[in-house]
Design a protein around this motif. Structure first.
Motif, PDB file in Angstrom:
ATOM      1  N   UNK A 177      31.853  73.158  21.678  1.00 47.02           N
ATOM      2  CA  UNK A 177      32.165  74.443  21.654  1.00 47.02           C
ATOM      3  C   UNK A 177      31.115  75.096  21.455  1.00 47.02           C
ATOM      4  N   UNK A 178      30.776  76.219  22.550  1.00 51.19           N
ATOM      5  CA  UNK A 178      29.338  76.967  22.072  1.00 51.19           C
ATOM      6  C   UNK A 178      29.402  77.508  20.872  1.00 51.19           C
ATOM      7  N   UNK A 179      28.725  77.709  20.169  1.00 56.16           N
ATOM      8  CA  UNK A 179      28.746  78.840  19.126  1.00 56.16           C
ATOM      9  C   UNK A 179      27.354  80.087  19.163  1.00 56.16           C
ATOM     10  N   UNK A 180      27.188  80.277  17.737  1.00 54.37           N
ATOM     11  CA  UNK A 180      26.142  81.832  17.669  1.00 54.37           C
ATOM     12  C   UNK A 180      26.309  82.088  16.163  1.00 54.37           C
ATOM     13  N   UNK A 181      24.863  81.887  15.719  1.00 56.85           N
ATOM     14  CA  UNK A 181      24.755  82.381  14.665  1.00 56.85           C
ATOM     15  C   UNK A 181      24.699  83.721  14.155  1.00 56.85           C
ATOM     16  N   UNK A 182      25.490  84.605  13.114  1.00 49.78           N
ATOM     17  CA  UNK A 182      25.188  85.923  13.025  1.00 49.78           C
ATOM     18  C   UNK A 182      25.707  85.822  11.401  1.00 49.78           C
ATOM     19  N   UNK A 183      24.904  86.814  10.708  1.00 50.47           N
ATOM     20  CA  UNK A 183      24.734  87.470   9.302  1.00 50.47           C
ATOM     21  C   UNK A 183      25.157  86.055   8.580  1.00 50.47           C
ATOM     22  N   UNK A 184      24.776  84.372   8.481  1.00 52.10           N
ATOM     23  CA  UNK A 184      25.645  83.873   7.566  1.00 52.10           C
ATOM     24  C   UNK A 184      26.156  83.010   8.097  1.00 52.10           C
ATOM     25  N   UNK A 185      26.833  83.586   9.500  1.00 54.29           N
ATOM     26  CA  UNK A 185      28.499  82.266   9.779  1.00 54.29           C
ATOM     27  C   UNK A 185      27.962  81.926  11.177  1.00 54.29           C
ATOM     28  N   UNK A 186      28.777  80.901  10.881  1.00 49.54           N
ATOM     29  CA  UNK A 186      28.304  80.218  12.522  1.00 49.54           C
ATOM     30  C   UNK A 186      30.157  80.533  13.818  1.00 49.54           C
ATOM     31  N   UNK A 187      30.174  81.204  14.879  1.00 49.60           N
ATOM     32  CA  UNK A 187      31.006  81.583  15.054  1.00 49.60           C
ATOM     33  C   UNK A 187      31.153  80.445  16.473  1.00 49.60           C
ATOM     34  N   UNK A 188      32.467  80.094  17.040  1.00 51.47           N
ATOM     35  CA  UNK A 188      32.597  79.715  18.167  1.00 51.47           C
ATOM     36  C   UNK A 188      33.173  80.001  19.022  1.00 51.47           C
TER      37      UNK A 188
END
Length: 244
Positions: free
Chosen positions: A1-12
């Motif tokens: 499952x792809x994910x990205x990093x955003x302000x300390x969060x990892x969102x899948x």
């Protein structure tokens, strides 16, 4: 499952199909994950319903029990989730999309409509959450279940969780925006009514009265009504899809 990093969060997130994008927000309160779309609690599964004609994007909300993770602070609120949603659209370089959300997804949609209305071609709110009347004492059973499910979050102290709960649910109505905003929201919206304590029918009905550019389906979960609601949602999305 792809994910990205955003302000300390990892969102899948996951993507299905091709075409004009639809960003989706699954039900289950703070335990909103992609997997919930395949449960009976979601009578219309946008992944299976819309992927033949649209690019359907589903995501695990932060700390929902899926694969998205972020620190929890006393300052978190609806804007925190909206930041994740905008971050995902930015990451995927999506300028405009439809939104489809059920349960808590209704509040995610309204919060995003307030933050960046120009990005949303239309929105479908299925059994939006909300509250009629005063806030009951104590925290809801669903919030407690989420809090107990948290793993490896020493920062989520009782005080932090109390502040988070009050920020999310203290305001009443649809929690994330007020009636004044809803009455000025020009985005085309289709409301599929709720019919229980967490998704009160009067909240759906009031949303449908306040929204200037809306359609309303009061009954959509029983067999015959569900068939026609599925067709109407597809028709609504097609009608509001920009054509290059």
């Amino acid at each position: 499952m792809p994910s990205f990093q955003h302000h300390g969060a990892t969102i899948h997130y996951e993507e299905f199909g091709q075409g004009f994008p639809i960003l989706t927000f699954a039900p289950a309160g703070l335990q909103s994950t992609i997997e919930v779309w395949s449960r009976p609690a979601a009578p219309i599964n946008p992944i299976t319903e819309f992927a033949a004609n649209f690019r359907v994007i589903a995501m695990d909300q932060r700390n929902a029990g899926g694969q998205s993770r972020a620190p929890i602070t006393a300052q978190d609120g609806w804007h925190t989730y909206t930041g994740d949603h905008i971050g995902l659209l930015d990451y995927l370089r999506i300028d405009r999309c439809h939104l489809y959300g059920q349960c808590i997804g209704g509040s995610f949609i309204l919060s995003l409509l307030k933050a960046q209305p120009e990005r949303v071609a239309s929105a479908v709110l299925a059994q939006p959450i909300g509250r009629v009347g005063a806030m009951p004492p104590g925290r809801s059973a669903r919030f407690e279940a989420w809090a107990e499910s948290l793993k490896d979050h020493p920062e989520a102290t009782p005080q932090v969780l109390d502040a988070f709960y009050q920020t999310l649910y203290g305001p009443g109505f649809v929690y994330c925006v007020d009636r004044a905003f809803v009455s000025t929201c020009a985005t085309p919206c289709l409301v599929l009514a709720g019919n229980d304590e967490a998704h009160p029918f009067p909240i759906s009905e009031e949303l449908a009265k306040l929204l200037p550019n809306r359609e309303f389906i009061p009954e959509w979960k029983t067999a015959g009504a569900l068939t026609s609601a599925r067709a109407r949602v597809k028709e609504f999305l097609s009608k509001h899809t920009p054509h290059a």
